[in-house]
Motif scaffolding. Structure first.
Motif, PDB file in Angstrom:
ATOM      1  N   PHE A 348     -14.551   3.345  10.091  1.00  0.00           N
ATOM      2  CA  PHE A 348     -15.529   2.616   9.271  1.00  0.00           C
ATOM      3  C   PHE A 348     -15.224   2.889   7.803  1.00  0.00           C
ATOM      4  O   PHE A 348     -14.686   3.942   7.433  1.00  0.00           O
ATOM      5  N   VAL A 349     -15.535   1.919   6.964  1.00  0.00           N
ATOM      6  CA  VAL A 349     -15.300   2.062   5.534  1.00  0.00           C
ATOM      7  C   VAL A 349     -16.277   1.145   4.796  1.00  0.00           C
ATOM      8  O   VAL A 349     -16.596   0.047   5.273  1.00  0.00           O
ATOM      9  N   THR A 350     -16.769   1.597   3.670  1.00  0.00           N
ATOM     10  CA  THR A 350     -17.621   0.783   2.807  1.00  0.00           C
ATOM     11  C   THR A 350     -16.709  -0.053   1.915  1.00  0.00           C
ATOM     12  O   THR A 350     -15.847   0.488   1.215  1.00  0.00           O
ATOM     13  N   VAL A 351     -16.904  -1.370   1.943  1.00  0.00           N
ATOM     14  CA  VAL A 351     -15.918  -2.264   1.320  1.00  0.00           C
ATOM     15  C   VAL A 351     -16.361  -2.848  -0.018  1.00  0.00           C
ATOM     16  O   VAL A 351     -15.571  -3.500  -0.693  1.00  0.00           O
ATOM     17  N   ASN A 360     -14.421  -0.761  12.725  1.00  0.00           N
ATOM     18  CA  ASN A 360     -13.257  -1.348  13.392  1.00  0.00           C
ATOM     19  C   ASN A 360     -12.808  -0.506  14.580  1.00  0.00           C
ATOM     20  O   ASN A 360     -13.011   0.709  14.623  1.00  0.00           O
ATOM     21  N   ASP A 361     -12.140  -1.205  15.523  1.00  0.00           N
ATOM     22  CA  ASP A 361     -11.594  -0.537  16.710  1.00  0.00           C
ATOM     23  C   ASP A 361     -10.175  -0.039  16.484  1.00  0.00           C
ATOM     24  O   ASP A 361      -9.756   0.945  17.089  1.00  0.00           O
ATOM     25  N   THR A 362      -9.406  -0.756  15.604  1.00  0.00           N
ATOM     26  CA  THR A 362      -7.985  -0.435  15.447  1.00  0.00           C
ATOM     27  C   THR A 362      -7.672  -0.010  14.020  1.00  0.00           C
ATOM     28  O   THR A 362      -8.371  -0.385  13.055  1.00  0.00           O
ATOM     29  N   PHE A 363      -6.584   0.738  13.892  1.00  0.00           N
ATOM     30  CA  PHE A 363      -6.164   1.231  12.588  1.00  0.00           C
ATOM     31  C   PHE A 363      -5.704   0.083  11.696  1.00  0.00           C
ATOM     32  O   PHE A 363      -5.915   0.101  10.482  1.00  0.00           O
ATOM     33  N   GLU A 364      -5.083  -0.934  12.312  1.00  0.00           N
ATOM     34  CA  GLU A 364      -4.604  -2.094  11.537  1.00  0.00           C
ATOM     35  C   GLU A 364      -5.778  -2.810  10.874  1.00  0.00           C
ATOM     36  O   GLU A 364      -5.711  -3.160   9.680  1.00  0.00           O
ATOM     37  N   GLN A 365      -6.831  -3.053  11.641  1.00  0.00           N
ATOM     38  CA  GLN A 365      -8.018  -3.686  11.068  1.00  0.00           C
ATOM     39  C   GLN A 365      -8.613  -2.808   9.964  1.00  0.00           C
ATOM     40  O   GLN A 365      -9.054  -3.303   8.912  1.00  0.00           O
ATOM     41  N   HIS A 366      -8.620  -1.527  10.207  1.00  0.00           N
ATOM     42  CA  HIS A 366      -9.180  -0.581   9.243  1.00  0.00           C
ATOM     43  C   HIS A 366      -8.399  -0.622   7.927  1.00  0.00           C
ATOM     44  O   HIS A 366      -8.996  -0.618   6.835  1.00  0.00           O
ATOM     45  N   LEU A 367      -7.055  -0.695   8.001  1.00  0.00           N
ATOM     46  CA  LEU A 367      -6.236  -0.739   6.789  1.00  0.00           C
ATOM     47  C   LEU A 367      -6.541  -1.976   5.957  1.00  0.00           C
ATOM     48  O   LEU A 367      -6.568  -1.921   4.723  1.00  0.00           O
ATOM     49  N   ASP A 368      -6.773  -3.099   6.635  1.00  0.00           N
ATOM     50  CA  ASP A 368      -7.135  -4.321   5.916  1.00  0.00           C
ATOM     51  C   ASP A 368      -8.431  -4.110   5.128  1.00  0.00           C
ATOM     52  O   ASP A 368      -8.548  -4.538   3.966  1.00  0.00           O
ATOM     53  N   ASP A 369      -9.394  -3.455   5.751  1.00  0.00           N
ATOM     54  CA  ASP A 369     -10.677  -3.240   5.076  1.00  0.00           C
ATOM     55  C   ASP A 369     -10.586  -2.160   4.004  1.00  0.00           C
ATOM     56  O   ASP A 369     -11.325  -2.210   3.012  1.00  0.00           O
ATOM     57  N   VAL A 370      -9.689  -1.214   4.187  1.00  0.00           N
ATOM     58  CA  VAL A 370      -9.458  -0.211   3.137  1.00  0.00           C
ATOM     59  C   VAL A 370      -8.928  -0.897   1.886  1.00  0.00           C
ATOM     60  O   VAL A 370      -9.329  -0.575   0.763  1.00  0.00           O
ATOM     61  N   ARG A 371      -8.017  -1.871   2.074  1.00  0.00           N
ATOM     62  CA  ARG A 371      -7.493  -2.617   0.933  1.00  0.00           C
ATOM     63  C   ARG A 371      -8.621  -3.380   0.228  1.00  0.00           C
ATOM     64  O   ARG A 371      -8.660  -3.463  -1.004  1.00  0.00           O
ATOM     65  N   ARG A 372      -9.536  -3.950   1.010  1.00  0.00           N
ATOM     66  CA  ARG A 372     -10.689  -4.639   0.421  1.00  0.00           C
ATOM     67  C   ARG A 372     -11.511  -3.666  -0.417  1.00  0.00           C
ATOM     68  O   ARG A 372     -11.972  -4.005  -1.518  1.00  0.00           O
ATOM     69  N   ALA A 373     -11.695  -2.459   0.108  1.00  0.00           N
ATOM     70  CA  ALA A 373     -12.472  -1.447  -0.610  1.00  0.00           C
ATOM     71  C   ALA A 373     -11.785  -1.043  -1.908  1.00  0.00           C
ATOM     72  O   ALA A 373     -12.444  -0.842  -2.943  1.00  0.00           O
ATOM     73  N   GLN A 374     -10.453  -0.949  -1.872  1.00  0.00           N
ATOM     74  CA  GLN A 374      -9.706  -0.595  -3.079  1.00  0.00           C
ATOM     75  C   GLN A 374      -9.794  -1.716  -4.118  1.00  0.00           C
ATOM     76  O   GLN A 374      -9.964  -1.457  -5.320  1.00  0.00           O
TER      77      GLN A 374
END
Length: 383
Positions: A348-351, A360-374
Motif C-alpha cells: 500500500f502507498v499514499t499517492v 495492491n497485490d503485486t509488486f509491479e502494480q505497487h511500483l506504478d503507484d509509487v511513481r504516482r506518489a513521487q
C-alpha cells in the motif's frame, strides 16, 4: 430617704449599662483580632503560598469536600467552607478532578479557586500513536512522550521537590517488576526479556483521558495506567481474537501499533490485512514507522542508510514484527487487527497529498503507484 434610694438605684443602673457597653466593645474587639489572626473559624486572604493538591472525587459534593479541606489545612473549618459554598450559587458546579490550591485560604477564596478552571490540573491525554519517550522531529518541535506528559501533570511547568519526574518514570518503566505494574500475563515474557529498557512498556498504555494523582509515586501512576489499559484491551477479547488470526495477544498488540502509525483513517482494517498477508508469505513488513522508532530524530521519509540500520524494531532489516509495539494503539487499531478486511494485498502507498491510499497485490502494480506518489510530491525519489 426615698430620693437617696432612687439615686443609688440610678447609679447602679448606670454602672451596669457601662459594664455592658464595655463587654460588647471588648467582644467586638476580640472578634476583630480573632478574625485577623485566623482564629474565628476562617482564614483571611487567598492562602499562604504553600501549594496543596486537592482531589474532588467523582460523586463528591461540598458537604463531603469540606472536612477534607479542613484536614489538609486549606480552610480553617468545614463550617466556614459550607457557609461560603452556600453563599456562592455556582458551588454546585465544582467538577471532579485534582486542583492546585494553597493552605490557609479563606473559605470564600477556596470556593472561588475550585471554580476557576486555571487551578484544575489538566488530565493526562494519551492519543493514538503516542510513544512513551519524547520524539525529536527533524525541522519541527519535539513531540512529548507519555512519560514527559505525566511529569507535566505531576509537576506543572517546573519540577519541584516531591513531584514525579520523567527520569523517575523512566527508571520504574525500565526496572520495576512488570507483574507489579499490572502488565497482563500475555505480555510478561517479552517485557521481562527487555529489562533495563523503558521502551519495554511501549503500547501498554492505551489512548484515552486519565485523571492522574499528582501526588502519587511513579510506580503507582504507571501501575494505574497499565492496569486500566489492560482491562480495556482485554475487553475486545484480544486473547481469543489473536488465536483466531494466528498471533499471540502481544503480537496482535504490536501489529495494532503498526496499524496506528501506518494506516490512514478508514483504512485500518486493510493495513491490518497487509500485515497478516506479509507475515504469512513470509516477507518483511518494511514499514518506515519501524525505522523511525529506533532513531534519535525522525522525519516522514527515511533514508537508505536508516533502513539498513538493524534495530529491534526496523522491519526493513529484520524478519517478522518489531520486538515491541512502537506506539500506543487505539481500540480501533486493536479491533482492526482482530477483524481484518478480506483481501490479498501485500502493498500500500499514499499517492497524493489528499491522503488517497492504494492497495495492491503485486509488486509491479505497487511500483506504478509509487511513481504516482513521487510525481505528486508525497514521496522523495532521492531517498
Amino acid at each position: 430617704m426615698s430620693s437617696g434610694l432612687n439615686g443609688r438605684r440610678r447609679t447602679r443602673s448606670t454602672a451596669v449599662l457601662v459594664a455592658s457597653i464595655l463587654l460588647i466593645v471588648g467582644l467586638v474587639a476580640w472578634i476583630a483580632v480573632a478574625r485577623s489572626n485566623g482564629v474565628g473559624g476562617d482564614y483571611r486572604g487567598a492562602g499562604n503560598g504553600e501549594e496543596q493538591v486537592v482531589e474532588v472525587k467523582e460523586g463528591s459534593n461540598v458537604s463531603l469536600l469540606g472536612p477534607e479541606l479542613e484536614e489538609l489545612g486549606v480552610v480553617k473549618s468545614n463550617a466556614a467552607f459550607q457557609s461560603a459554598a452556600l453563599r456562592d450559587i455556582n458551588s454546585n458546579n465544582i467538577q471532579p478532578g485534582f486542583y492546585r490550591l494553597q493552605k490557609e485560604m479563606s473559605a470564600d477564596a477556596a470556593v472561588e479557586a475550585l471554580l476557576d478552571p486555571a487551578n484544575k490540573i489538566t488530565p493526562l491525554q494519551v492519543v493514538g500513536g503516542a510513544t512513551l519517550m519524547d520524539v525529536a522531529v527533524v525541522g519541527g518541535q519535539t513531540r512529548l512522550g507519555i512519560l514527559s506528559l505525566i511529569q507535566q501533570v505531576s509537576c506543572g511547568d517546573t519540577p519541584r521537590p516531591g513531584c514525579v519526574t520523567a527520569e523517575e518514570l523512566h527508571n520504574v518503566a525500565a526496572n520495576a517488576d512488570p507483574a507489579q505494574l499490572g502488565v497482563p500475563a500475555w505480555a510478561l515474557e517479552t517485557v521481562n526479556a527487555h529489562a533495563g529498557d523503558p521502551k519495554r512498556l511501549e503500547g501498554l498504555i492505551a489512548p484515552g483521558e486519565y485523571t492522574v494523582d499528582p501526588g502519587a509515586t511513579a510506580e503507582s501512576i504507571l501501575t494505574d495506567l497499565i492496569t486500566r489499559s489492560a482491562k480495556e484491551y482485554e475487553s475486545t477479547d484480544i486473547v481469543g481474537r489473536a488465536q483466531a488470526i494466528g498471533l499471540s495477544p502481544y503480537e496482535l498488540l504490536t501489529s495494532a501499533s503498526l496499524v496506528e502509525r501506518e494506516a490512514p483513517a478508514g483504512e485500518f482494517d486493510k493495513v491490518a490485512r497487509v500485515i497478516l498477508n506479509r507475515l504469512k508469505e513470509p516477507m518483511r513488513l518494511e514499514f518506515d514507522s519501524t525505522v523511525n522508532y529506533g532513531l534519535t530524530s525522525v522525519e516522514v521519509a527515511t533514508t537508505d542508510e536508516d533502513r539498513k540500520r538493524p534495530t529491534p524494531w526496523n522491519t526493513y532489516a529484520k524478519d517478522g514484527l518489531p520486538e515491541t509495539p512502537i506506539a500506543s494503539p487505539s481500540i480501533e487499531a486493536i479491533e482492526a487487527m482482530e477483524n481484518p478486511a478480506e483481501g490479498n494485498w501485500l502493498f500500500f502507498v499514499t499517492v497524493d497529498k489528499e491522503g488517497t491510499t492504494v492497495f495492491n497485490d503485486t509488486f509491479e502494480q505497487h511500483l506504478d503507484d509509487v511513481r504516482r506518489a513521487q510525481e505528486s510530491g508525497v514521496l522523495d525519489s532521492g531517498r
